[in-house]
Design a protein around this motif. Structure first.
Motif, short mmCIF file in Angstrom:
data_model
loop_
_atom_site.label_atom_id
_atom_site.label_comp_id
_atom_site.label_asym_id
_atom_site.label_seq_id
_atom_site.Cartn_x
_atom_site.Cartn_y
_atom_site.Cartn_z
N ARG A 6 -12.48 8.01 2.03
CA ARG A 6 -12.55 8.91 3.18
C ARG A 6 -12.45 10.37 2.76
NH1 ARG A 6 -11.20 7.57 8.36
NH2 ARG A 6 -9.78 9.32 8.51
N HIS B 277 12.53 14.08 9.18
CA HIS B 277 11.99 13.04 8.29
C HIS B 277 10.80 13.58 7.54
CE1 HIS B 277 8.30 11.48 10.35
NE2 HIS B 277 8.66 12.53 11.05
N SER C 148 11.44 6.51 10.64
CA SER C 148 10.94 5.22 11.14
C SER C 148 11.09 5.12 12.66
CB SER C 148 11.61 4.05 10.45
OG SER C 148 13.00 4.15 10.51
N PRO C 149 10.27 5.86 13.39
CA PRO C 149 10.38 5.94 14.84
C PRO C 149 9.92 4.66 15.51
CG PRO C 149 8.44 7.11 14.09
CD PRO C 149 9.10 6.59 12.87
N LEU D 249 -6.94 -3.65 12.25
CA LEU D 249 -5.69 -3.66 11.50
C LEU D 249 -4.47 -3.55 12.41
CD1 LEU D 249 -6.86 -1.41 8.58
CD2 LEU D 249 -6.14 -3.78 8.41
N GLU E 218 16.95 3.52 5.70
CA GLU E 218 16.99 4.23 6.96
C GLU E 218 18.40 4.37 7.53
OE1 GLU E 218 15.70 1.27 10.42
OE2 GLU E 218 14.37 1.34 8.71
N ASP F 188 -7.54 -1.50 0.26
CA ASP F 188 -7.16 -0.49 1.26
C ASP F 188 -7.08 0.89 0.64
OD1 ASP F 188 -7.15 -2.27 3.24
OD2 ASP F 188 -4.98 -2.53 3.35
N PHE G 133 3.61 11.96 3.21
CA PHE G 133 3.06 10.70 2.77
C PHE G 133 1.61 10.58 3.18
CE2 PHE G 133 2.99 6.02 3.21
CZ PHE G 133 3.06 5.81 1.87
N ALA H 11 4.79 5.11 11.93
CA ALA H 11 5.23 6.51 11.97
C ALA H 11 4.06 7.44 11.73
CB ALA H 11 6.30 6.73 10.92
N VAL I 193 -0.06 3.32 6.98
CA VAL I 193 0.69 2.24 6.38
C VAL I 193 1.95 1.94 7.19
CG1 VAL I 193 -0.15 2.39 4.05
CG2 VAL I 193 1.63 3.92 4.79
N SER I 194 2.39 2.91 7.99
CA SER I 194 3.48 2.61 8.90
C SER I 194 3.11 3.22 10.25
CB SER I 194 4.78 3.22 8.38
OG SER I 194 4.65 4.61 8.33
N VAL J 163 -6.43 2.19 8.55
CA VAL J 163 -6.15 1.82 7.15
C VAL J 163 -5.10 2.75 6.58
CG1 VAL J 163 -7.27 1.15 5.01
CG2 VAL J 163 -8.65 1.72 6.98
N GLU J 164 -5.21 3.99 6.98
CA GLU J 164 -4.34 4.96 6.39
C GLU J 164 -2.92 4.88 6.91
OE1 GLU J 164 -5.54 9.41 5.38
OE2 GLU J 164 -6.87 8.34 6.70
N ARG K 243 -20.74 -2.79 10.73
CA ARG K 243 -20.58 -1.61 9.90
C ARG K 243 -21.80 -0.71 10.04
NH1 ARG K 243 -19.01 -0.73 4.55
NH2 ARG K 243 -20.79 -1.80 3.71
N GLU L 1 2.67 10.25 14.27
CA GLU L 1 2.71 11.60 13.79
C GLU L 1 1.36 12.29 13.92
OE1 GLU L 1 5.11 11.98 10.19
OE2 GLU L 1 3.21 12.77 9.48
N GLN L 2 0.31 11.56 13.50
CA GLN L 2 -1.01 12.18 13.55
C GLN L 2 -1.43 12.48 14.97
OE1 GLN L 2 -4.08 10.38 11.25
NE2 GLN L 2 -2.79 10.17 9.45
N ILE M 33 -9.18 4.21 1.69
CA ILE M 33 -8.59 5.49 2.07
C ILE M 33 -9.15 6.61 1.21
CG2 ILE M 33 -6.44 6.81 2.15
CD1 ILE M 33 -5.00 4.23 2.78
N SER N 97 7.97 11.87 6.35
CA SER N 97 6.78 11.05 6.13
C SER N 97 5.49 11.88 6.23
CB SER N 97 6.72 9.90 7.10
OG SER N 97 6.40 10.38 8.37
N LEU O 165 0.82 -1.21 0.00
CA LEU O 165 0.00 0.00 0.00
C LEU O 165 0.86 1.26 0.00
CD1 LEU O 165 -2.76 1.27 0.16
CD2 LEU O 165 -2.67 1.07 2.61
N LYS O 166 1.95 1.22 0.77
CA LYS O 166 2.73 2.45 0.87
C LYS O 166 3.41 2.79 -0.46
CE LYS O 166 6.70 0.31 3.15
NZ LYS O 166 7.49 0.35 4.36
N ASP P 289 9.33 5.76 4.44
CA ASP P 289 10.27 5.17 5.40
C ASP P 289 10.56 3.75 4.98
OD1 ASP P 289 10.30 7.44 6.86
OD2 ASP P 289 8.50 6.87 7.97
N GLU Q 62 -9.91 4.25 14.46
CA GLU Q 62 -10.91 3.55 13.66
C GLU Q 62 -10.29 2.35 12.98
OE1 GLU Q 62 -12.24 6.60 11.06
OE2 GLU Q 62 -13.44 7.59 12.59
N LYS Q 63 -11.12 1.36 12.67
CA LYS Q 63 -10.67 0.10 12.06
C LYS Q 63 -9.50 -0.49 12.83
CE LYS Q 63 -12.26 0.77 7.39
NZ LYS Q 63 -13.64 0.59 7.76
N SER R 31 -7.35 6.83 11.42
CA SER R 31 -7.87 5.63 10.77
C SER R 31 -6.72 4.68 10.50
CB SER R 31 -8.54 6.00 9.45
OG SER R 31 -8.77 4.83 8.72
#
Lengths: 660, 445
Positions: free
Chosen positions: A236, A175, B106-107, B138, A165, A229, A180, B84, B81-82, B78-79, B53, B88-89, A233, A177, A141-142, A160, B134-135, B76
């Motif tokens: 949304r 960084h 890559s924390p 995962l 890294e 996925d 992203f 990080a 992907v890492s 799903v969003e 749902r 961050e959010q 996204i 990200s 996905l990334k 990342d 959410e979700k 969320s």
């Protein structure tokens, strides 16, 4: 360049820059070319022809794609305009992502061009935000996110990545990200929508948002999870961001339902677009490139058959068909010195006068010309034979070239005419497609063909209105070339139907007989017709296994070493080990005793070393020979000729038959 | 009539507004409010909310946190992907972008905790901070330590913070082997038919009366309730079909109150919608266009799954047929089908105990490349040279997902495949090349 490494290994040395003296295309062409003096001219002719073929096919492709691309563009416009509606129904509706399912047929490499022109068109007339992605660059996905964002923002996005890294930890403490995230395209997106920047659709003055189009080139190859996925996204943000998808589908639209569960497909508003089938596409290409007298270069029946069967049996790829045509073109101009005459009539007539002595000699030796001379000699004993002397010879050639061009000019209209008449007959005695009829005509006299007779019989049985309609269409085809025929038919319009019918068909029969004779019967056909189907087949449809067997059987074919030359097809003693081992194993049955094989091998190799057959060492297995033998055997195993077996100790099983 | 939410920590008016925004979820909202306590009070570290749902999980959380103006971060999964992105959010919405930019590339979890603590000591929480995920299902696929750590984040960062996990599956499926802090569980049950009716009736069309719309919803639920209880989907369907429902009214044939006639008019239409637009066989745009067209023309439109025909090159068809035979016939029987002088072997002699069930019920079996080619050469009617393009066709069939590769990509020697097409599909393909596949299938002997 040296390596100070102690360990064994394989080192790659890139060639230094100065060695790379790039040869021009022309140098490549002239290299090893028959009759070098005219090679320059031939190269130019060849290139001109190819350029014309290329541009013609591009135009053709655009025409064919136009319809589907236009409806796609309409769809994108419609989607982005309905989004702005603020009535009750569109507010209550769940906002789905508009999705175009574009069915393009199974030959995926051909789709590139379509997508290329699609995204260009979109960028020109609908939206600047177009990103197309392929499955192979989006394993996770990334990566998919990264590609999409990169292409929409026109910059690099750092992900990342585990590999990077370590190296970058110290250098970039800040960084990236943050980038992203799908919402990051907002700034770019809004900037392009400010009134200051003009888009190419200024006709609508409402501040309409151009959509963000994401093209998935090969839907089937995508990992379903990744796709799901990603759609989740995107959905949304659909309220804030006018997203739109285009799915490139190779098989059938039901794949979408196989890949996406209802919970995901319910987020999409899918509309179907079906493109032209590839067989129709090929028919158009053949129509434009092969069945026309505008291109002096021709293929004979066998070569055309090879190209066609590669298309129909193997790949369905129009692009490969054109590549094959290009190969034939190149080969023809490369190997046939007389191809200087393969050009427009005017140029050809000029070129005849500039032919060198050796080229004229070549013409004399052409089989078709010899035939011609014989008939001439038989007809007129003394007077005409003088004409074949050196001075008049060129004029004769000019006359013959004119004849050949006339033949081509008449051939294609009559061919189409015959096809219109026969293609609607029951069970298609002369083929459904015009190319099939063309192949029949190229091979031999079509009127001697049994199917032709049946077709004629069936035509005589047609009802009046059907026949008249068909003939009318024929007249339309023939109009430009044969006006006189038209008039003779009109004059008798009042006579009874049967008489007229027979006359019309008789006339057609005569036309066929006079104009659809196979090209081999025409003098100087060698100038225009490329005949080496074996070359084309070898180049386009490689046979790895035959090549391996050829290499093992006669190593001289590839290695070109005189010591390996043999007469009777046997392998010389000095051949590579694997060839000797292969030859010996051919003499065995299904199971091969390894020790016997080794002994036989040692004997052959000793003979090659020139040892005295009476000495003690002769045929003795020493360490080096043993090792060489083992290597040869394992190479054969790798190539799939033998495998180990448990049926008998110290034996291996053969996997091929024959050779004993 | 909305029930009153009562809580000492918040003003009456606000609670009133919240209650209006959350029809049929008063019980759950009240429960959550009492769990959360007053803003400045320390709250329970983690709450786990589950339900199907569109049962209002996210909606309830959003309304509560927004209307009561509580500090929160919604993520969320799903969003993310890492991890990080997740960190961050959270940092971004609590402490601004300064904090978020402190995260290294890559924390790790401890980086996150360190930065959180650092900022939290500068600006200590006056109210409970909420992180809504959410979700959350995962989260199970991420690092093993992430979920247990999030559940007791309050302890780790020493701050008044509560994690709220929203998920469609039950907590039992989450619990790691190593054990973890147990969150409070809260279930959101499905809406009942009456509740759906009540919620859907709220978005009435401005130009029609509430009763009229409510009767429409009643008819709609009568058709769809048995197959779909997804509120979002039902609302979508209601919007799509409402214009058709109003048609007789606009033509002046019926009055608003004549429910029976309206029902007779709309019912077949809704049944058709259930088979087409609900399954996304027909897109909603097309559906709307269809409604404007005459009844007769409607039949012309085919759904997505009606298009199953695939054009393939001649040899690809035979390769696919060979693959199908190799997948569904036991390898022992190849002799019987493809050898000229196989003698008389009846099916009973072949039968092994475990093979009494149909191979078609068991699904396709993997086969090696050699077997595929051997069958291919014997079923194809002409002599075919083993050219490179035959092999490349096999790999294109794999990319088209008509075959699937079973062995690992790295294994170059003797790869194994499975045939991934249905019986109907292969029969259609065989018909185009005049090959009677049924005769070659062991199951149909």
């Amino acid at each position: 360049m040296s390596t100070s490494s102690v360990s064994k290994g394989c080192f790659v040395f890139k060639p230094s820059a100065k060695k790379k003296k790039t040869l021009s295309l022309e140098d490549h062409f002239s290299h090893g070319c028959e009759s070098a003096e005219s090679s320059e001219k031939r190269f130019k002719l060849c290139q001109d022809l190819w350029d014309k073929i290329k541009s013609d096919t591009e135009v053709l492709q655009d025409d064919l794609n136009r319809k589907i691309l236009d409806s796609l563009l309409d769809f994108t416009r419609k989607c982005s305009s309905t989004r702005q509606l603020s009535d009750w129904a569109s507010q209550m509706r769940a906002s789905e992502i508009p999705t175009a399912a574009l069915v393009l047929g199974v030959n995926v490499p051909d789709h590139d061009m379509t997508f290329q022109s699609l995204s260009e068109l979109l960028q020109q007339s609908v939206t600047p935000h177009v990103a197309s992605v392929q499955a192979k660059e989006c394993g996770a996905l990334k990566h998919l996110m990264k590609r999409v964002l990169e292409r929409l923002m026109g910059t690099d996005v750092t992900v990342d990545d585990e590999e990077e890294e370590e190296a970058e930890q110290t250098s970039t403490p800040l960084h990236k990200s943050v980038d992203f995230h799908l919402l990051n395209i907002f700034p770019v997106f809004q900037k392009s929508n400010t009134p200051g920047k003009k888009r190419s659709s200024p006709s609508r003055d409402d501040p309409q948002q151009p959509p963000v189009v994401i093209i998935f080139k090969d839907l089937e190859a995508f990992n379903p999870k990744v796709l799901q996925d990603f759609i989740l996204i995107c959905s949304r943000y659909i309220e804030r961001l006018p997203l739109m998808f285009i799915f490139g589908i190779a098989t059938s639209p039901s794949t979408i339902q196989h890949m996406l569960p209802h919970s995901v497909s319910s987020l999409l508003c899918i509309e179907l677009f079906q493109s032209l089938s590839c067989t129709q596409h090929l028919a158009t290409v053949i129509d434009q490139l092969i069945l026309t007298h505008h291109f002096p270069f021709k293929l004979n029946a066998k070569v055309l058959q090879v190209l066609m069967s590669i298309f129909l049996y193997h790949d369905f790829s129009v692009r490969n068909f054109i590549k094959g045509l290009q190969l034939a073109l190149l080969e023809h101009f490369h190997s046939q010195p007389l191809s200087v005459l393969c050009c427009k009539k005017k140029d050809a007539l000029l070129n005849v006068m500039q032919l060198s002595h050796s080229d004229l000699e070549r013409i004399r030796n052409l089989p078709s010309f010899k035939r011609y001379r014989n008939t001439q000699l038989n007809a007129h004993t003394s007077k005409e034979s003088n004409a074949l002397g050196y001075f008049c010879f060129q004029e004769v050639c000019q006359k013959l070239i004119k004849g050949l061009h006339k033949y081509h000019k008449n051939y294609y209209p009559v061919l189409r005419c015959l096809h219109t008449l026969t293609s609607s007959l029951p069970r298609y005695p002369l083929g459904k497609q015009v190319r099939e009829l063309h192949l029949i005509c190229l091979e031999k006299n079509v009127w001697e063909n049994e199917d032709y007779q049946t077709a004629m019989k069936l035509l005589r049985m047609l009802a009046k209105d059907e026949l008249v309609a068909l003939l009318q269409r024929c007249v339309e085809i023939l109009q430009p070339t044969l006006l006189e025929m038209n008039e003779s038919r009109r004059a008798k319009k009042l006579s009874p139907f049967e008489v007229l019918r027979n006359e019309a068909l008789e006339f057609l029969d005569n036309l066929v007989k006079s104009h659809l004779s196979p090209p081999e019967s025409h003098t100087l056909n060698e100038v225009c017709y490329y005949t080496s189907s074996a070359t084309v087949r070898r180049h386009l449809n490689a046979t790895p296994r035959t090549s391996i067997q050829a290499a093992l059987n006669s190593p001289y074919y590839y290695l070109q070493n005189d010591r390996l030359k043999t007469v009777d097809g046997s392998v010389s003693n000095s051949a590579p080990d694997i060839c000797i081992a292969y030859k010996l194993h051919l003499e065995c049955g299904r199971l091969i005793n390894l020790y016997d094989w080794l002994e036989a091998y040692a004997t052959v190799v000793s003979a090659a070393e020139g040892n005295n057959p009476d000495s003690d060492n002769y045929g003795k297995v020493e360490e080096v020979k043993h090792a060489r033998f083992i290597r040869a055997v394992s190479e054969l195993e790798f190539l799939g000729f033998i495998k180990s077996t448990k049926q008998k100790t110290d034996h291996v099983a053969r996997l091929t038959w024959g050779g004993c | 009539m909305t029930k009153m939410l009562q809580h000492s920590g918040y003003e009456e008016e606000r609670l009133q507004r919240v209650a209006e925004l959350l029809p049929c979820r008063e019980v759950q909202a009240g429960m959550l409010l009492s769990l959360m306590g007053q803003p400045q009070q320390c709250s329970y570290p983690s709450i786990f909310i589950y339900g199907h749902r569109a049962s209002g999980k996210s909606h309830v959380m959003q309304v509560l946190l927004k209307e009561l103006e509580l500090p929160h971060a919604t993520v969320s999964c799903v969003e993310c992907v890492s991890v990080a992105l997740l960190f961050e959010q959270v940092l971004l919405s609590f402490f601004g972008c300064d904090a978020a930019s402190l995260l290294p590339r890559s924390p790790s979890l401890s980086d996150f905790v360190r930065i959180y603590r650092q900022h939290c000591s500068q600006t200590p929480a006056k109210q409970t901070r909420y992180i809504v995920m959410e979700k959350a299902e995962l989260l199970r696929d991420t690092d093993a330590n992430l979920l247990p750590a999030l559940l007791r984040l309050q302890e780790l960062v020493d701050d008044n913070v509560t994690i709220i996990l929203l998920s469609e599956i039950v907590w039992d499926k989450f619990r790691p082997n190593t054990g973890c802090f147990e969150p409070l569980l809260l279930h959101f049950p499905d809406y009942s038919k009456g509740e759906l009716q009540q919620i859907l009736s709220q978005d009435k069309h401005p130009s029609y009366s509430a009763e009229f719309y409510s009767s429409y919803i009643n008819i709609l639920l009568g058709v769809f309730y048995s197959v779909c209880r997804d509120l979002r989907e039902l609302r979508h369907l209601a919007a799509l079909n409402f214009s058709k429902f109003c048609e007789p009214l606009a033509e002046g044939k019926v009055k608003e109150t004549d429910t029976h006639k309206l029902w007779r008019n709309i019912e077949p239409h809704l049944k058709k919608a259930m088979q087409t637009v609900y399954l996304r066989e027909v897109s909603s745009l097309q559906w709307e266009q269809l409604q404007q067209m005459e009844e007769r023309e409607c039949g012309a439109l085919r759904g997505l799954s009606a298009h199953t025909h695939v054009e393939l090159p001649y040899y690809s068809k035979f390769l696919l047929i060979a693959a199908y035979l190799a997948s569904y016939n036991p390898a022992r029987t190849d002799k019987r089908f493809f050898l000229k002088h196989h003698g008389k072997i009846r099916k009973t002699n072949f039968l092994k105990k475990n093979e009494k069930t149909s191979n078609h019920l068991l699904g396709p079996k993997p086969f090696p490349l050699d077997r595929l080619l051997a069958i291919f050469y014997s079923v194809v009617d002409s002599r075919v040279a083993p050219t490179a393009s035959i092999f490349s066709q096999i790999s294109s069939l794999v990319t088209l997902q008509l075959l699937t590769k079973v062995s690992h990509d790295d294994q170059l020697d003797a790869p194994k495949y499975k045939c991934a097409v249905s019986m109907d599909f292969i029969c259609a393909i065989s018909r185009t090349v005049n090959f009677e596949i049924i005769k070659y299938l062991y199951d149909f002997l």
